[in-house]
Design a protein around this motif. Structure first.
Motif, short mmCIF file in Angstrom:
data_model
loop_
_atom_site.label_atom_id
_atom_site.label_comp_id
_atom_site.label_asym_id
_atom_site.label_seq_id
_atom_site.Cartn_x
_atom_site.Cartn_y
_atom_site.Cartn_z
N GLU A 80 -7.59 2.08 -13.67
CA GLU A 80 -8.99 2.12 -13.24
C GLU A 80 -9.76 0.91 -13.74
OE1 GLU A 80 -10.58 6.00 -14.12
OE2 GLU A 80 -9.31 6.95 -12.60
N ALA A 81 -9.49 0.53 -14.99
CA ALA A 81 -10.17 -0.63 -15.55
C ALA A 81 -9.82 -1.89 -14.75
CB ALA A 81 -9.79 -0.80 -17.01
N LEU A 82 -8.60 -1.95 -14.25
CA LEU A 82 -8.16 -3.12 -13.48
C LEU A 82 -8.47 -2.98 -12.00
CD1 LEU A 82 -4.68 -3.45 -15.19
CD2 LEU A 82 -6.43 -5.22 -15.23
N ASN A 83 -9.07 -1.82 -11.63
CA ASN A 83 -9.38 -1.54 -10.23
C ASN A 83 -8.13 -1.64 -9.36
OD1 ASN A 83 -10.94 -0.96 -8.03
ND2 ASN A 83 -11.66 -3.06 -7.75
N LEU A 84 -7.08 -1.01 -9.85
CA LEU A 84 -5.76 -1.08 -9.22
C LEU A 84 -5.46 0.27 -8.56
CD1 LEU A 84 -3.35 -3.13 -9.25
CD2 LEU A 84 -2.55 -1.95 -11.29
N LEU A 85 -5.19 0.26 -7.26
CA LEU A 85 -4.81 1.50 -6.57
C LEU A 85 -3.33 1.78 -6.88
CD1 LEU A 85 -5.41 3.72 -4.40
CD2 LEU A 85 -4.53 2.11 -2.71
N ASP A 166 -3.80 -5.77 -6.20
CA ASP A 166 -4.73 -4.76 -5.69
C ASP A 166 -4.11 -3.37 -5.78
OD1 ASP A 166 -6.74 -6.61 -4.76
OD2 ASP A 166 -5.30 -7.17 -3.19
N ALA A 167 -2.78 -3.31 -5.60
CA ALA A 167 -2.13 -2.00 -5.57
C ALA A 167 -0.80 -2.06 -6.30
CB ALA A 167 -1.90 -1.55 -4.13
N VAL A 257 2.76 3.29 11.37
CA VAL A 257 2.71 2.55 10.10
C VAL A 257 1.32 1.94 9.87
CG1 VAL A 257 3.65 0.57 8.83
CG2 VAL A 257 5.20 2.12 10.02
N GLN A 258 0.71 1.49 10.98
CA GLN A 258 -0.60 0.85 10.88
C GLN A 258 -1.64 1.80 10.27
OE1 GLN A 258 -0.49 -2.45 11.46
NE2 GLN A 258 -2.36 -2.22 10.26
N ALA A 259 -1.64 3.05 10.74
CA ALA A 259 -2.63 4.04 10.24
C ALA A 259 -2.45 4.24 8.74
CB ALA A 259 -2.45 5.37 10.98
N TRP A 260 -1.21 4.27 8.29
CA TRP A 260 -0.89 4.44 6.87
C TRP A 260 -1.39 3.23 6.07
CZ3 TRP A 260 0.13 6.26 2.35
CH2 TRP A 260 0.98 5.63 1.45
N CYS A 261 -1.15 2.03 6.60
CA CYS A 261 -1.58 0.82 5.88
C CYS A 261 -3.11 0.72 5.85
CB CYS A 261 -0.99 -0.43 6.54
SG CYS A 261 0.79 -0.55 6.29
N ASP A 262 -3.75 1.09 6.97
CA ASP A 262 -5.22 1.07 7.01
C ASP A 262 -5.79 2.05 5.97
OD1 ASP A 262 -5.11 -0.77 9.01
OD2 ASP A 262 -5.54 0.65 10.64
N ALA A 266 -8.34 1.27 2.93
CA ALA A 266 -9.59 2.02 2.79
C ALA A 266 -9.67 2.67 1.40
CB ALA A 266 -9.68 3.09 3.88
N GLN A 267 -8.55 3.18 0.92
CA GLN A 267 -8.53 3.79 -0.41
C GLN A 267 -8.87 2.76 -1.48
OE1 GLN A 267 -7.87 7.09 -1.55
NE2 GLN A 267 -8.40 7.44 0.57
N LYS A 268 -8.30 1.58 -1.31
CA LYS A 268 -8.55 0.50 -2.27
C LYS A 268 -10.04 0.11 -2.24
CE LYS A 268 -8.34 -3.22 -4.72
NZ LYS A 268 -8.41 -3.15 -6.17
N ALA A 269 -10.60 0.02 -1.04
CA ALA A 269 -12.01 -0.35 -0.89
C ALA A 269 -12.90 0.73 -1.50
CB ALA A 269 -12.34 -0.55 0.58
N ALA A 270 -12.52 2.00 -1.30
CA ALA A 270 -13.32 3.10 -1.85
C ALA A 270 -13.29 3.08 -3.37
CB ALA A 270 -12.77 4.43 -1.33
#
Lengths: 275, 113
Positions: A80-85, A166-167, A257-262, A266-270
């Motif tokens: 969380e501190a690193l903002n890592l999903l 990022d992840a 696959v696209q929906a999963w990647c999107d 979105a999770q990362k942005a949230a």
């Protein structure tokens, strides 16, 4: 459990009823080094008492996996501190974790900077496949252990430049039972269910499916060949994992696959806006 | 599967606690296991039998309290037991994602001397 290596070799045991003082065993470290070490055991209580002791009740109410949970919380704080999903990806062996992750890493190139920590009993075959994407990959060879533990992830994290990511995707050992009990500190637990496994996996492995944040039905290109009853499977998933988000995709054809990647983006942005 | 390593850490904790209380023997060891903890009580019992030898708990009784999976239905403002791990509220038939009990995996008490 062994504090040195995390392996599950029993410490105190007996041979022909006689306690064995210490056991030595050999195993390979993640970097390939082979080591031998002993598991000591408690010295015990070897003198006699000829007086009686009153019995006493100790109320403990302490979590048995407290050690793992504490390390998992430390991992979670760091993520969380690193903002890592962070994802913990679990499934039975052969459900398509590595294939999905390879495809996901390729799709996310230039959109999300990812690294993978991959756990397997032996071989670095999965790590080699994941490295073809160019993403940083750390391999954990668990030896005899059927799941990853938070401490192993904490060690593996040291091999990565987390600030440049990022992840972080953790590919767990292929097993739908044991990894359910071991929190790694992840934000999302992702459970895969391939169409070739039939429709009732969610009902057969309730703890794992109940803990899922995301359930992904994989190998959908094989639905007809496997005689997979999609409606029944989705009903079973909803029943076993009422709070999970469900995706259906084929890593081979790319469908879904696209929906999963999107969703991951979105999770990362949230996560970013919540900090 | 992982019940051996779980039993091992349970015995380690129990031994530490018993020693801290200056006990020389554990007579009874009580654990609480939730239906969704991922731990099979029979496997845990087997692991205890195999691992207790030579420990302070060598002669101890092993008690397992099983905790059912209990969900909260927001619609009915009531709890219900998810029997056979069906999370559907028996009153309004809505699925509940709010598990209140059933994940427990705890060492609850020791009887020592």
């Amino acid at each position: 459990m062994c504090q040195e290596c995390g392996c599950s070799k029993p410490g105190p045991y007996t041979i022909d009823g006689k306690p064995v003082k210490a056991s030595t065993h050999t195993h390979a470290l993640p970097d390939g080094t082979v080591i031998s070490h002993a598991h000591g055991r408690d010295p015990g209580h070897d003198h006699h008492h000829d007086h009686s002791h009153p019995h006493q009740i100790l109320d403990l109410n302490t979590g048995i996996l407290g050690g793992n949970d504490r390390v998992a919380e430390r991992n979670r704080d760091a993520f969380e501190a690193l903002n890592l999903l962070t994802l913990n990806v679990v499934s039975s062996p052969g459900a398509g974790k590595t294939t999905l992750l390879t495809r996901t890493l390729n799709e996310l190139k230039g959109r999300l900077r990812c690294a993978v920590i991959v756990g397997d009993l032996a071989t670095d075959n999965d790590a080699a496949r994941l490295r073809t994407t160019g993403a940083p990959v750390v391999q954990i060879a668990t030896g005899t252990l059927c799941h990853l533990e938070a401490g192993m992830v904490a060690e593996a994290m040291k091999e990565l430049d987390l600030r440049a990511l990022d992840a972080l995707i953790i590919e767990n050992v292929g097993n739908l039972v044991c990894p359910a009990s071991f929190d790694l500190g992840e934000a999302l637990r992702v459970v895969l269910h391939s169409v070739t496994e039939g429709e009732d996996k969610p009902l057969k492995y309730p703890p794992m499916f109940h803990s899922a944040d995301v359930v992904i039905v994989t190998k959908t290109d094989m639905t007809a060949a496997a005689g997979f009853d999609r409606e029944l499977a989705l009903k079973n998933i909803r029943q076993a994992a009422p709070r999970a988000k469900v995706f259906e995709l084929s890593s081979r054809s790319g469908d879904g696959v696209q929906a999963w990647c999107d969703y991951l983006i979105a999770q990362k942005a949230a996560a970013k806006t919540s900090h | 599967m992982h019940e051996f390593s779980i039993m091992q850490s349970t015995l380690e904790t129990a031994t530490q606690q018993a020693r801290a209380a200056e006990a020389t023997q554990i007579h009874r060891l009580k654990v609480r296991v939730g239906k969704l903890s991922g731990v099979v009580p029979e496997a845990l019992r087997f692991a205890f039998t195999a691992l207790k030898t030579g420990s302070l708990a060598d002669g101890a009784e092993f008690e397992i309290e099983e905790v059912p999976a209990v969900c909260w239905c927001a619609n009915c403002a009531a709890e219900f037991e998810a029997t056979r791990l069906n999370y559907e509220c028996p009153r309004c038939h809505q699925l509940s994602g709010d598990l209140r009990r059933g994940l427990e995996l705890e060492l609850t008490a020791l009887e020592i001397s």
